[in-house]
Design an enzyme around this catalytic site. Structure first.
Site, PDB file in Angstrom:
ATOM      1  N   GLY A  46       0.805  -1.218   0.000  1.00 14.77           N
ATOM      2  CA  GLY A  46       0.000   0.000   0.000  1.00 14.77           C
ATOM      3  C   GLY A  46       0.840   1.270   0.000  1.00 14.77           C
ATOM      4  O   GLY A  46       2.080   1.231   0.089  1.00 14.77           O
ATOM      5  N   ASP A  47       0.163   2.415  -0.171  1.00 19.67           N
ATOM      6  CA  ASP A  47       0.796   3.741  -0.126  1.00 19.67           C
ATOM      7  C   ASP A  47       1.879   3.924  -1.183  1.00 19.67           C
ATOM      8  O   ASP A  47       2.857   4.652  -0.974  1.00 19.67           O
ATOM      9  CB  ASP A  47       1.404   4.014   1.271  1.00 19.67           C
ATOM     10  CG  ASP A  47       0.358   3.940   2.359  1.00 19.67           C
ATOM     11  OD1 ASP A  47      -0.810   4.297   2.078  1.00 19.67           O
ATOM     12  OD2 ASP A  47       0.696   3.517   3.479  1.00 19.67           O
ATOM     13  N   GLN A  53      -5.051  -0.253  -1.027  1.00 18.03           N
ATOM     14  CA  GLN A  53      -4.029  -1.123  -0.425  1.00 18.03           C
ATOM     15  C   GLN A  53      -3.055  -1.624  -1.507  1.00 18.03           C
ATOM     16  O   GLN A  53      -2.814  -0.903  -2.459  1.00 18.03           O
ATOM     17  CB  GLN A  53      -4.676  -2.283   0.356  1.00 18.03           C
ATOM     18  CG  GLN A  53      -5.385  -1.832   1.627  1.00 18.03           C
ATOM     19  CD  GLN A  53      -6.795  -1.308   1.405  1.00 18.03           C
ATOM     20  OE1 GLN A  53      -7.600  -1.956   0.748  1.00 18.03           O
ATOM     21  NE2 GLN A  53      -7.104  -0.153   1.954  1.00 18.03           N
ATOM     22  N   LYS A  90       8.368   7.954  -6.327  1.00 15.24           N
ATOM     23  CA  LYS A  90       9.250   8.396  -5.249  1.00 15.24           C
ATOM     24  C   LYS A  90      10.722   8.095  -5.487  1.00 15.24           C
ATOM     25  O   LYS A  90      11.484   7.889  -4.550  1.00 15.24           O
ATOM     26  CB  LYS A  90       8.750   7.851  -3.899  1.00 15.24           C
ATOM     27  CG  LYS A  90       7.273   8.193  -3.647  1.00 15.24           C
ATOM     28  CD  LYS A  90       6.803   7.910  -2.259  1.00 15.24           C
ATOM     29  CE  LYS A  90       6.990   9.082  -1.324  1.00 15.24           C
ATOM     30  NZ  LYS A  90       6.164   9.015  -0.118  1.00 15.24           N
ATOM     31  N   ALA A 100      -8.121   3.190   3.334  1.00 12.18           N
ATOM     32  CA  ALA A 100      -7.228   3.741   2.321  1.00 12.18           C
ATOM     33  C   ALA A 100      -6.992   5.231   2.570  1.00 12.18           C
ATOM     34  O   ALA A 100      -7.838   5.916   3.137  1.00 12.18           O
ATOM     35  CB  ALA A 100      -7.842   3.554   0.935  1.00 12.18           C
ATOM     36  N   GLY A 101      -5.842   5.698   2.119  1.00  9.73           N
ATOM     37  CA  GLY A 101      -5.554   7.136   2.131  1.00  9.73           C
ATOM     38  C   GLY A 101      -4.798   7.438   0.858  1.00  9.73           C
ATOM     39  O   GLY A 101      -3.646   7.061   0.722  1.00  9.73           O
ATOM     40  N   HIS A 102      -5.461   8.040  -0.099  1.00  7.61           N
ATOM     41  CA  HIS A 102      -4.868   8.288  -1.418  1.00  7.61           C
ATOM     42  C   HIS A 102      -4.639   9.790  -1.580  1.00  7.61           C
ATOM     43  O   HIS A 102      -5.595  10.567  -1.558  1.00  7.61           O
ATOM     44  CB  HIS A 102      -5.794   7.761  -2.527  1.00  7.61           C
ATOM     45  CG  HIS A 102      -5.987   6.273  -2.472  1.00  7.61           C
ATOM     46  ND1 HIS A 102      -6.894   5.606  -3.251  1.00  7.61           N
ATOM     47  CD2 HIS A 102      -5.377   5.329  -1.722  1.00  7.61           C
ATOM     48  CE1 HIS A 102      -6.828   4.311  -2.985  1.00  7.61           C
ATOM     49  NE2 HIS A 102      -5.919   4.122  -2.052  1.00  7.61           N
TER      50      HIS A 102
HETATM   51  P1  GDP Z   1      -1.561   5.691  -2.056  1.00  6.62           P
HETATM   52  O1  GDP Z   1      -2.245   5.188  -0.854  1.00  6.62           O
HETATM   53  O2  GDP Z   1      -0.959   4.599  -2.871  1.00  6.62           O
HETATM   54  O3  GDP Z   1      -2.393   6.623  -2.882  1.00  6.62           O
HETATM   55  O4  GDP Z   1      -0.314   6.562  -1.541  1.00  6.62           O
HETATM   56  P2  GDP Z   1      -0.343   7.654  -0.337  1.00  6.62           P
HETATM   57  O5  GDP Z   1      -1.021   8.866  -0.827  1.00  6.62           O
HETATM   58  O6  GDP Z   1      -0.847   7.035   0.917  1.00  6.62           O
HETATM   59  O7  GDP Z   1       1.187   7.877  -0.111  1.00  6.62           O
HETATM   60  C1  GDP Z   1       2.041   8.355  -1.098  1.00  6.62           C
HETATM   61  C2  GDP Z   1       2.699   9.653  -0.593  1.00  6.62           C
HETATM   62  O8  GDP Z   1       3.809   9.978  -1.417  1.00  6.62           O
HETATM   63  C3  GDP Z   1       1.787  10.856  -0.660  1.00  6.62           C
HETATM   64  O9  GDP Z   1       2.114  11.726   0.389  1.00  6.62           O
HETATM   65  C4  GDP Z   1       2.122  11.475  -2.003  1.00  6.62           C
HETATM   66  O10 GDP Z   1       1.854  12.863  -2.055  1.00  6.62           O
HETATM   67  C5  GDP Z   1       3.601  11.229  -2.072  1.00  6.62           C
HETATM   68  N1  GDP Z   1       4.160  11.025  -3.416  1.00  6.62           N
HETATM   69  C6  GDP Z   1       3.593  10.409  -4.483  1.00  6.62           C
HETATM   70  N2  GDP Z   1       4.486  10.329  -5.499  1.00  6.62           N
HETATM   71  C7  GDP Z   1       5.618  10.899  -5.046  1.00  6.62           C
HETATM   72  C8  GDP Z   1       6.924  11.078  -5.617  1.00  6.62           C
HETATM   73  O11 GDP Z   1       7.209  10.681  -6.740  1.00  6.62           O
HETATM   74  N3  GDP Z   1       7.861  11.695  -4.834  1.00  6.62           N
HETATM   75  C9  GDP Z   1       7.602  12.129  -3.578  1.00  6.62           C
HETATM   76  N4  GDP Z   1       8.585  12.693  -2.893  1.00  6.62           N
HETATM   77  N5  GDP Z   1       6.383  11.964  -3.007  1.00  6.62           N
HETATM   78  C10 GDP Z   1       5.422  11.344  -3.731  1.00  6.62           C
HETATM   79  P1  IMO Z   2      -3.818   2.636   0.716  1.00  2.40           P
HETATM   80  O1  IMO Z   2      -4.996   2.403  -0.180  1.00  2.40           O
HETATM   81  C1  IMO Z   2      -1.140   0.933   3.735  1.00  2.40           C
HETATM   82  C2  IMO Z   2      -2.891  -2.014   6.464  1.00  2.40           C
HETATM   83  C3  IMO Z   2      -3.006  -1.649   7.937  1.00  2.40           C
HETATM   84  C4  IMO Z   2      -2.843  -3.017   8.555  1.00  2.40           C
HETATM   85  C5  IMO Z   2      -3.582  -3.923   7.584  1.00  2.40           C
HETATM   86  C6  IMO Z   2      -5.012  -4.247   7.985  1.00  2.40           C
HETATM   87  O2  IMO Z   2      -3.683   4.026   1.211  1.00  2.40           O
HETATM   88  O3  IMO Z   2      -2.578   2.077   0.106  1.00  2.40           O
HETATM   89  P2  IMO Z   2      -7.259  -2.818   7.955  1.00  2.40           P
HETATM   90  O4  IMO Z   2      -7.611  -1.567   8.662  1.00  2.40           O
HETATM   91  O5  IMO Z   2      -7.314  -2.736   6.470  1.00  2.40           O
HETATM   92  O6  IMO Z   2      -7.983  -4.018   8.470  1.00  2.40           O
HETATM   93  O7  IMO Z   2      -5.699  -3.058   8.336  1.00  2.40           O
HETATM   94  O8  IMO Z   2      -3.599  -3.244   6.338  1.00  2.40           O
HETATM   95  N1  IMO Z   2      -3.524  -1.056   5.526  1.00  2.40           N
HETATM   96  C7  IMO Z   2      -2.839  -0.219   4.736  1.00  2.40           C
HETATM   97  N2  IMO Z   2      -1.516   0.023   4.653  1.00  2.40           N
HETATM   98  N3  IMO Z   2      -1.988   1.553   2.892  1.00  2.40           N
HETATM   99  C8  IMO Z   2      -3.317   1.298   2.940  1.00  2.40           C
HETATM  100  O9  IMO Z   2      -4.193   1.787   2.036  1.00  2.40           O
HETATM  101  C9  IMO Z   2      -3.800   0.412   3.932  1.00  2.40           C
HETATM  102  N4  IMO Z   2      -5.024  -0.028   4.269  1.00  2.40           N
HETATM  103  C10 IMO Z   2      -4.839  -0.939   5.233  1.00  2.40           C
HETATM  104  O10 IMO Z   2      -1.990  -0.752   8.310  1.00  2.40           O
HETATM  105  O11 IMO Z   2      -1.493  -3.395   8.530  1.00  2.40           O
HETATM  106 MG    MG Z   3      -2.245   5.467   1.208  1.00  3.25          MG
END
Ligand code: GDP
Ligand code: IMO
Ligand code: MG
Length: 426
Positions: free
Chosen positions: A13-14, A226, A333, A40-42
């Site tokens: 994830g993330d 995720q 990243k 999720a946190g996008h």
């Molecule tokens: P997601 O859950 O897959 O959408 O990813 P998240 O938003 O949770 O986490 C990705 C983080 O990296 C966010 O804070 C984005 O703003 C940041 N991000 C995305 N692409 C890049 C990149 O290419 N470089 C940097 N430095 N940050 C990035």
């Molecule tokens: P995005 O979409 C990273 C992880 C939690 C925990 C496990 C189970 O932003 O990539 P849950 O609450 O789903 O039952 O937790 O999954 N987890 C994530 N880790 N990015 C996420 O979403 C996640 N959603 C759940 O930290 O380990």
């Molecule tokens: Mg995320």
């Protein structure tokens, strides 16, 4: 005609799915989320504004794109309304007519969060480290065939009794978990009836809507939450989420045939992170891990927890590539690696002295593997904001070529910063 495309996380994830879905969704007719919930946190960064989406698809900032929350998502109506209010403020316009919710989504109710907290507490050292959003217990109710769905929420006559029956059941479970007090169903009934009125205009038969769109030649981007290693079936069980994050989840989570998933793109960081518990072979708990966390601002978008950080995990990404059959991958990243003299890249796992041929199913094995690293020279130059492949130092190109050759998949985009334009398109 544009092909329908699934966008899937390669790792835990993330990976930066939000940024990439926002960019890619331009030109699609619809973006549909197929699983997960507000765990999720996008993040989508536009200009100097940073938006974090939890339930609403990351195509919402492209004003011509329809956004669908599909039946495979578990929906907390209150979380959804808070999020849509915030987005309407940011957009300066209503999401009505652009945001749709499947009438088949299962609901998250307050008792799901209470049960999750009680179970995590009881697990102690063995806890999963969930996001505490009630995701697991809501999916348990779905598979246990007792969940309450959005279509039930739309019927004010029968909803209260359905909630009361479930609360009586949950109170028995909570008693067994030594939870100190019983849950009162009445405030839940009142709150869910009230919120149902606000949700109602967004509710559709999303299965019919998506199939109609696809059959009439419109294009759909399927957005995963995720990542593959958190998939309930294919991830690092039990340290996973409770839904199918991998590409297979698209068909079951939206009611569209796998025939319509014409292309799959994997999103991966140039290194690896994980939030919550569970094995992480390439984790660096000391200096380099801290540098990655600091440079990559690796704190959870949903819970704010520090993300565990480490090097690119080749065997895990190769396994995810097999499970999803990626047509291409996006590497995000890469700029975070600017600081390192050498960048270790895990090419194999050793277990009890031998190289493992396959990514292990057994989490206790994964917890004991020794990563075998190939050290790749760093570039020690800022890549932040780079927009052209030719502007990358040769050593950075070599790192990316090595990664692509290792996985046997072409790279279609490289992200060099959070904003839309900090992107190399190949
Ligand atoms: P997601 O859950 O897959 O959408 O990813 P998240 O938003 O949770 O986490 C990705 C983080 O990296 C966010 O804070 C984005 O703003 C940041 N991000 C995305 N692409 C890049 C990149 O290419 N470089 C940097 N430095 N940050 C990035
Ligand atoms: P995005 O979409 C990273 C992880 C939690 C925990 C496990 C189970 O932003 O990539 P849950 O609450 O789903 O039952 O937790 O999954 N987890 C994530 N880790 N990015 C996420 O979403 C996640 N959603 C759940 O930290 O380990
Ligand atoms: Mg995320």
């Amino acid at each position: 005609m544009k092909k329908n495309l699934a966008v899937v996380g390669v790792q835990w994830g993330d990976e930066g799915k939000g940024k990439i879905v926002d960019i890619l969704s331009e030109g699609y007719d619809c973006v549909a989320r197929y699983q997960g919930g507000h765990n999720a946190g996008h993040t989508v960064s536009i200009g100097n504004q940073r938006h974090v989406l939890h339930l609403i698809p990351s195509g919402i900032f492209q004003r011509d794109v329809k956004c669908v929350i599909g039946s495979g998502v578990v929906l907390d109506p209150i979380a959804l309304l808070e999020e849509s209010d915030a987005i309407e403020q940011a957009l300066g316009s209503s999401v009505r007519g652009r945001l749709f919710i499947s009438n088949r989504c299962h609901l998250i109710l307050p008792y799901h969060r209470v049960i999750e907290a009680a179970i995590e507490k009881q697990l102690g050292e063995r806890r999963i480290g969930t996001t505490s959003r009630g995701i697991g217990p809501a999916y348990e109710d779905k598979v246990g065939r007792r969940g309450i769905r959005v279509c039930d929420l739309m019927d004010p006559e029968t909803l209260p009794d359905k909630i009361r029956v479930q609360v009586a059941d949950k109170n028995r479970v909570l008693q067994a978990l030594n939870y100190p007090q019983a849950i009162d169903p009445e405030p839940i009934c009142e709150s869910y009836l009230r919120h149902s009125l606000k949700i109602k205009p967004l509710v559709v038969d999303a299965t019919v809507m998506l199939n109609d769109l696809i059959r009439s030649g419109k294009s759909v981007l399927f957005e995963g939450a995720q990542g593959t290693l958190l998939d309930i079936d294919h991830g690092t069980f039990p340290f996973v989420t409770s839904s199918n994050a991998a590409a297979g989840g698209v068909a079951t989570g939206l009611g569209v045939s796998p025939k319509y998933v014409q292309s799959v793109v994997g999103i991966s960081k140039a290194y690896t992170t994980r939030v919550g518990a569970g094995p992480f072979p390439t984790e660096s708990e000391d200096g380099p891990g801290e540098t990655l966390r600091k440079r990559g601002n690796e704190y959870g978008s949903t819970t704010g927890r520090p993300r565990r950080c480490g090097w690119f995990d080749g065997p895990a990404a190769r396994y995810a590539t097999m499970v999803n059959a990626f047509d291409s991958i996006v590497i995000t990243k890469i700029d975070v690696l600017d600081a390192f003299d050498e960048i270790p890249f895990c090419v194999d796992y050793k277990y009890k002295g031998s190289v493992l041929k396959e990514f292990p199913a057994d989490t206790s094995v994964l917890a004991q593997v020794q990563p075998v690293y190939k050290n790749i020279p760093g570039w020690k130059k800022s890549l932040a904001g780079t927009k052209q492949w030719s502007e990358l130092p040769v050593v950075a190109q070599d790192y990316l070529k090595f990664l692509s050759d290792y996985l046997g998949v072409p790279i279609s985009m490289i992200s060099t910063g959070p904003s839309r334009d900090e992107t190399i398109r190949l």
